[in-house]
Design a protein around this motif. Structure first.
Motif, mmCIF file in Angstrom:
data_model
loop_
_atom_site.group_PDB
_atom_site.id
_atom_site.type_symbol
_atom_site.label_atom_id
_atom_site.label_comp_id
_atom_site.label_asym_id
_atom_site.label_seq_id
_atom_site.Cartn_x
_atom_site.Cartn_y
_atom_site.Cartn_z
ATOM 1 N N CYS A 145 5.859 -7.979 13.428
ATOM 2 C CA CYS A 145 6.847 -7.663 12.389
ATOM 3 C C CYS A 145 6.413 -8.188 11.032
ATOM 4 C CB CYS A 145 8.203 -8.252 12.774
ATOM 5 S SG CYS A 145 8.888 -7.536 14.268
ATOM 6 N N MET A 146 5.798 -9.365 11.009
ATOM 7 C CA MET A 146 5.449 -10.001 9.743
ATOM 8 C C MET A 146 4.007 -10.478 9.754
ATOM 9 S SD MET A 146 8.948 -12.159 9.260
ATOM 10 C CE MET A 146 8.771 -12.753 10.928
ATOM 11 N N PRO A 147 3.047 -9.573 9.636
ATOM 12 C CA PRO A 147 1.646 -9.997 9.627
ATOM 13 C C PRO A 147 1.292 -10.738 8.349
ATOM 14 C CG PRO A 147 1.801 -7.669 9.126
ATOM 15 C CD PRO A 147 3.190 -8.126 9.473
ATOM 16 N N ALA A 148 0.195 -11.442 8.415
ATOM 17 C CA ALA A 148 -0.199 -12.276 7.283
ATOM 18 C C ALA A 148 -0.833 -11.477 6.156
ATOM 19 C CB ALA A 148 -1.168 -13.358 7.758
ATOM 20 N N CYS A 149 -1.685 -10.541 6.504
ATOM 21 C CA CYS A 149 -2.469 -9.837 5.489
ATOM 22 C C CYS A 149 -2.223 -8.337 5.489
ATOM 23 C CB CYS A 149 -3.963 -10.078 5.711
ATOM 24 S SG CYS A 149 -4.442 -11.814 5.814
ATOM 25 N N TRP A 150 -1.902 -7.785 6.656
ATOM 26 C CA TRP A 150 -1.913 -6.342 6.786
ATOM 27 C C TRP A 150 -0.544 -5.741 6.555
ATOM 28 C CZ3 TRP A 150 -6.677 -6.751 6.482
ATOM 29 C CH2 TRP A 150 -7.416 -7.629 7.272
ATOM 30 N N LYS A 151 -0.524 -4.450 6.505
ATOM 31 C CA LYS A 151 0.733 -3.734 6.381
ATOM 32 C C LYS A 151 1.589 -4.041 7.597
ATOM 33 C CE LYS A 151 2.397 0.866 5.104
ATOM 34 N NZ LYS A 151 2.680 0.513 3.698
ATOM 35 N N SER A 202 4.996 -14.431 3.900
ATOM 36 C CA SER A 202 4.586 -13.849 2.625
ATOM 37 C C SER A 202 4.350 -12.354 2.703
ATOM 38 C CB SER A 202 3.292 -14.529 2.146
ATOM 39 O OG SER A 202 2.245 -14.269 3.057
ATOM 40 N N ALA A 203 4.221 -11.826 3.903
ATOM 41 C CA ALA A 203 3.871 -10.415 4.032
ATOM 42 C C ALA A 203 5.075 -9.506 3.845
ATOM 43 C CB ALA A 203 3.234 -10.164 5.391
ATOM 44 N N LEU A 204 6.207 -9.848 4.450
ATOM 45 C CA LEU A 204 7.410 -9.044 4.350
ATOM 46 C C LEU A 204 8.596 -9.963 4.130
ATOM 47 C CD1 LEU A 204 6.904 -6.591 7.342
ATOM 48 C CD2 LEU A 204 6.714 -6.020 4.932
ATOM 49 N N SER A 205 9.580 -9.462 3.442
ATOM 50 C CA SER A 205 10.795 -10.239 3.223
ATOM 51 C C SER A 205 11.833 -9.853 4.247
ATOM 52 C CB SER A 205 11.340 -9.972 1.815
ATOM 53 O OG SER A 205 11.764 -8.628 1.702
ATOM 54 N N LYS A 206 12.910 -10.646 4.316
ATOM 55 C CA LYS A 206 13.982 -10.355 5.264
ATOM 56 C C LYS A 206 14.637 -9.013 4.964
ATOM 57 C CE LYS A 206 15.264 -15.104 6.429
ATOM 58 N NZ LYS A 206 16.360 -16.079 6.494
ATOM 59 N N VAL A 290 -9.466 -0.681 1.583
ATOM 60 C CA VAL A 290 -8.395 0.007 2.330
ATOM 61 C C VAL A 290 -7.036 -0.612 1.993
ATOM 62 C CG1 VAL A 290 -9.749 0.949 4.224
ATOM 63 C CG2 VAL A 290 -9.056 -1.443 4.290
ATOM 64 N N PRO A 291 -6.610 -0.533 0.736
ATOM 65 C CA PRO A 291 -5.340 -1.163 0.359
ATOM 66 C C PRO A 291 -4.137 -0.561 1.068
ATOM 67 C CG PRO A 291 -6.135 0.259 -1.398
ATOM 68 C CD PRO A 291 -7.241 0.160 -0.399
ATOM 69 N N LYS A 296 2.179 -5.592 0.808
ATOM 70 C CA LYS A 296 2.518 -5.298 -0.583
ATOM 71 C C LYS A 296 1.940 -6.343 -1.524
ATOM 72 C CE LYS A 296 6.752 -2.665 0.208
ATOM 73 N NZ LYS A 296 8.206 -2.578 -0.075
ATOM 74 N N GLN A 297 1.932 -7.602 -1.068
ATOM 75 C CA GLN A 297 1.379 -8.648 -1.921
ATOM 76 C C GLN A 297 -0.112 -8.413 -2.173
ATOM 77 O OE1 GLN A 297 3.458 -9.112 0.569
ATOM 78 N NE2 GLN A 297 5.231 -9.971 -0.494
ATOM 79 N N ARG A 298 -0.825 -7.969 -1.157
ATOM 80 C CA ARG A 298 -2.247 -7.676 -1.338
ATOM 81 C C ARG A 298 -2.436 -6.451 -2.232
ATOM 82 N NH1 ARG A 298 -5.433 -11.937 0.852
ATOM 83 N NH2 ARG A 298 -4.063 -12.913 2.365
ATOM 84 N N GLN A 299 -1.590 -5.463 -2.084
ATOM 85 C CA GLN A 299 -1.704 -4.265 -2.912
ATOM 86 C C GLN A 299 -1.442 -4.571 -4.378
ATOM 87 O OE1 GLN A 299 1.009 -1.499 -1.121
ATOM 88 N NE2 GLN A 299 -0.322 -1.059 0.623
ATOM 89 N N GLN A 300 -0.532 -5.502 -4.647
ATOM 90 C CA GLN A 300 -0.261 -5.880 -6.032
ATOM 91 C C GLN A 300 -1.474 -6.513 -6.689
ATOM 92 O OE1 GLN A 300 3.201 -8.369 -5.706
ATOM 93 N NE2 GLN A 300 4.596 -6.650 -5.356
ATOM 94 N N LYS A 301 -2.288 -7.209 -5.897
ATOM 95 C CA LYS A 301 -3.527 -7.772 -6.438
ATOM 96 C C LYS A 301 -4.450 -6.665 -6.927
ATOM 97 C CE LYS A 301 -3.859 -12.122 -3.837
ATOM 98 N NZ LYS A 301 -4.743 -12.937 -2.961
ATOM 99 N N LEU A 302 -4.454 -5.555 -6.207
ATOM 100 C CA LEU A 302 -5.309 -4.432 -6.599
ATOM 101 C C LEU A 302 -4.899 -3.900 -7.968
ATOM 102 C CD1 LEU A 302 -7.485 -2.310 -5.790
ATOM 103 C CD2 LEU A 302 -5.631 -0.956 -4.826
ATOM 104 N N PHE A 303 -3.589 -3.747 -8.189
ATOM 105 C CA PHE A 303 -3.105 -3.207 -9.456
ATOM 106 C C PHE A 303 -3.297 -4.181 -10.609
ATOM 107 C CE2 PHE A 303 -0.276 -0.945 -6.328
ATOM 108 C CZ PHE A 303 -0.952 0.255 -6.420
ATOM 109 N N SER A 304 -3.366 -5.468 -10.296
ATOM 110 C CA SER A 304 -3.580 -6.467 -11.347
ATOM 111 C C SER A 304 -5.063 -6.757 -11.581
ATOM 112 C CB SER A 304 -2.852 -7.768 -10.986
ATOM 113 O OG SER A 304 -3.358 -8.306 -9.776
ATOM 114 N N GLY A 305 -5.929 -6.032 -10.864
ATOM 115 C CA GLY A 305 -7.364 -6.206 -11.068
ATOM 116 C C GLY A 305 -7.982 -7.349 -10.294
#
Length: 586
Positions: A145-151, A202-206, A290-291, A296-305
């Motif tokens: 339900c709440m992985p560390a890095c992945w979707k 950190s991966a998903l919120s409640k 493979v974003p 979502k937190q990892r994907q936001q890093k992509l948009f911020s460079g």
């Protein structure tokens, strides 16, 4: 995935293989990594040689339990081993695979539609929806339900399917280790709490996960476990020992790499981290491309460079070093102890881990970190005597058993298929809104269908050929068609026949009740003379029309059928036309 070439190289195999695009790429790298380590093994031991610990005289010294692990239940485990596949086998295997992007729809044989959605277990790992005209199936594999890095676990895409095939077997090992225990394997070895909870808040919120699936206790256990692992690593490094981590799961490796680097920085330890594998360079580069499979937190890093993972920054500042081989000249020039090494193989039989264990197995200051499931005693047989500390941890590898019921209540299936091995842990409950069945290996199971009728789409060119007729007794229109039915992309279609339909005044199908007076008038218009004879059951529409001129005939009508008795063909044709005039038909 590593065993797939054994299947595809069989000449009798003719199946279709679907995998996610990410799994296809990483799986191929793992195959090549295994092949490279095996070639190194053969170069060191020879094609026909085997290590001393595998000699029969050594095996006979093992306890009955360990002997069964090594030899198998029937004593033929070693003899049943197959030769490892070749590079050509890997190439042939990958040619038979159809990779799919995230959520991409694919159709098998025109009848089955499949889609892959994130299960949250690791990068590219997925659950499947399999839909056909009469079935909607969810194939539910090991999920987090709440992985560390992945979707995260994409449960929303699995809602509403009639059938759930539950294939998460991780609870079989986890239910036996729910209590916290510490025991010594040897004098200097230790086993850590093996409560299987690896998830990250950190991966998903409640808000993104139903409250039934959110586990605060598991999140805190995860944070505590990772902190404990890092503290053990710091203790070994400060004592002058090195750390060896041959864990195979990519997600776990990347998570530990980030947490360990943060711990080293907080303790101001300048210790090098080495990653040694023939495919490590390509693997680390690939996970940054493979974003769509990341949180979502990892994907936001992509948009911020920013880089999606911190191993990019670690390499820039020379804190992480990647090498294809332990015998690399660059590694030998840079070698420094104490150090931290990530390297395969978790079996402790192949790869850089073997010479490294030969170097550190007698060092009580060094630390070996293994994942739960590896038999430590068998794994360390070739390296006796052993003084290195062994830290064995379990990481969450599927749905916790107490979350299965809440998850199924959300998915709301009509039928759930469980593996037979879960019958004891998951007995059937009578108050569930779904039915339960258990499946076993190589045993055929009949599954009921929940759809009696199927829908079909009418092709446009056939629709224009129809001549609908509105019924006088019902507010519907009906038409006769001549066409063909076929299955495409999981749907039935009605298409025009290759031979055009010829319309004629002679109708083939009639229905509805016949009003006798109207029928008698229609007969008289065609020159037929007759009388109506009402039967005793006239109230139910039962009567007879006797035709006397020009030829004799009888029309008998009841609530269910009309029977025409006539020997003259011309008279029968006139009666048929009269009925056509007063009946609904197509």
């Amino acid at each position: 995935m590593l065993g797939l070439p054994f299947l595809t190289r069989n000449a009798k195999f003719c199946g279709k293989i679907y995998v996610t695009e990410v799994v296809a790429r990483i799986g191929k790298l793992l195959m090549e990594d295994l092949l490279s380590m095996h070639a190194e093994f053969l170069q060191f031991y020879g094609a026909d040689a085997s290590p001393k610990w595998m000699k029969w005289e050594e095996l006979e010294k093992l306890s009955p339990e360990l002997k069964q692990v090594v030899l198998g239940e029937d004593g033929e485990g070693l003899g049943a081993w197959m030769p490892l596949y070749s590079a050509a086998d890997i190439k042939e295997c990958m040619q038979k695979i159809q990779p799919l992007k995230y959520g991409e729809e694919t159709c098998f044989n025109g009848s089955v539609i499949m889609k892959a959605y994130s299960s949250g277990l690791d990068i590219g790992s997925c659950n499947w929806t399999i839909n056909s005209p009469k079935r909607s199936i969810t194939y539910l594999s090991s999920s987090l339900c709440m992985p560390a890095c992945w979707k995260g676990f994409d449960y929303r895409s699995l809602l509403g399917n009639d059938l759930v095939i539950f294939s998460d077997l991780s609870s079989l090992s986890s239910t036996a280790n729910t209590c916290t225990e510490t025991r010594e394997i040897r004098k200097n070895d230790m086993m850590v709490d093996n409560d299987p909870s690896l998830c990250s808040a950190s991966a998903l919120s409640k808000d993104e996960i139903p409250h039934q699936l959110f586990g605060t206790d598991e999140t805190s256990d995860e944070i505590e476990k990772i902190s404990f692992i890092c503290s053990c690593i710091i203790d070994s490094l400060e004592g002058g020992g090195s750390v060896l981590i041959p864990i195979g799961r990519l997600g776990t490796v990347l998570l530990l790499l980030e947490q360990i680097s943060d711990s080293l920085e907080s303790f101001n330890l300048k210790v090098p981290i080495f990653m040694i594998s023939p495919t490590a360079e390509e693997t680390l580069a690939f996970v940054n491309t493979v974003p769509e499979w990341l949180s979502k937190q990892r994907q936001q890093k992509l948009f911020s460079g920013e880089a999606l993972f911190n191993h990019v920054e670690l390499r820039k500042v020379n804190r992480l070093h990647v090498f294809p081989s332990i015998y690399s000249s660059e590694l030998l020039m840079m070698w420094q102890e104490p150090c931290i090494i990530f390297s395969p193989h978790w079996s402790l039989r192949l790869g850089p881990v073997v010479p490294l264990l030969h170097r550190w197995h007698a060092d009580p200051k060094s630390l070996l970190i293994l994942e739960q499931g590896v038999n430590v005693e068998v794994g360390l047989l070739p390296f006796r005597p052993v003084a290195i500390k062994v830290l064995q941890c379990s990481f969450l590898s599927g749905i916790m058993m107490h979350k299965v019921e809440p998850l199924l209540e959300i998915l709301h299936p009509k039928l759930v298929l469980y593996p037979e091995d879960l019958r004891i842990q998951h007995p059937v409950k009578e108050n569930n809104s779904w039915s339960d069945l258990y499946y076993s290996e190589n045993v055929q199971l009949r599954v009921p269908s929940f759809v009696e009728d199927v829908k079909a789409c009418l092709e446009t060119n056939l629709a224009f050929q129809l001549r609908p007729r509105r019924l006088t007794q019902q507010n519907i229109a009906i038409a006769r068609l001549k066409g063909r039915i076929f299955l495409s992309k999981g749907k039935y279609f009605l298409a025009a026949s290759r031979i055009p339909m010829e319309f004629s005044n002679k109708q083939l199908l009639y229905w509805g009740s016949i009003e006798p007076t109207s029928l008698l008038l229609a007969l008289q218009e065609r020159g037929l003379v007759g009388t109506i004879n009402w039967n005793k059951d006239a109230a139910n529409g039962v009567y007879t029309i006797q035709i006397t001129n020009p030829e004799k005939a009888v029309i008998e009508t009841s609530a269910r059928k009309t029977t025409i008795s006539c020997e003259d063909e011309n008279t029968a044709t006139l009666i048929y036309e009269a009925l056509s005039n007063v009946c609904d038909g197509i």
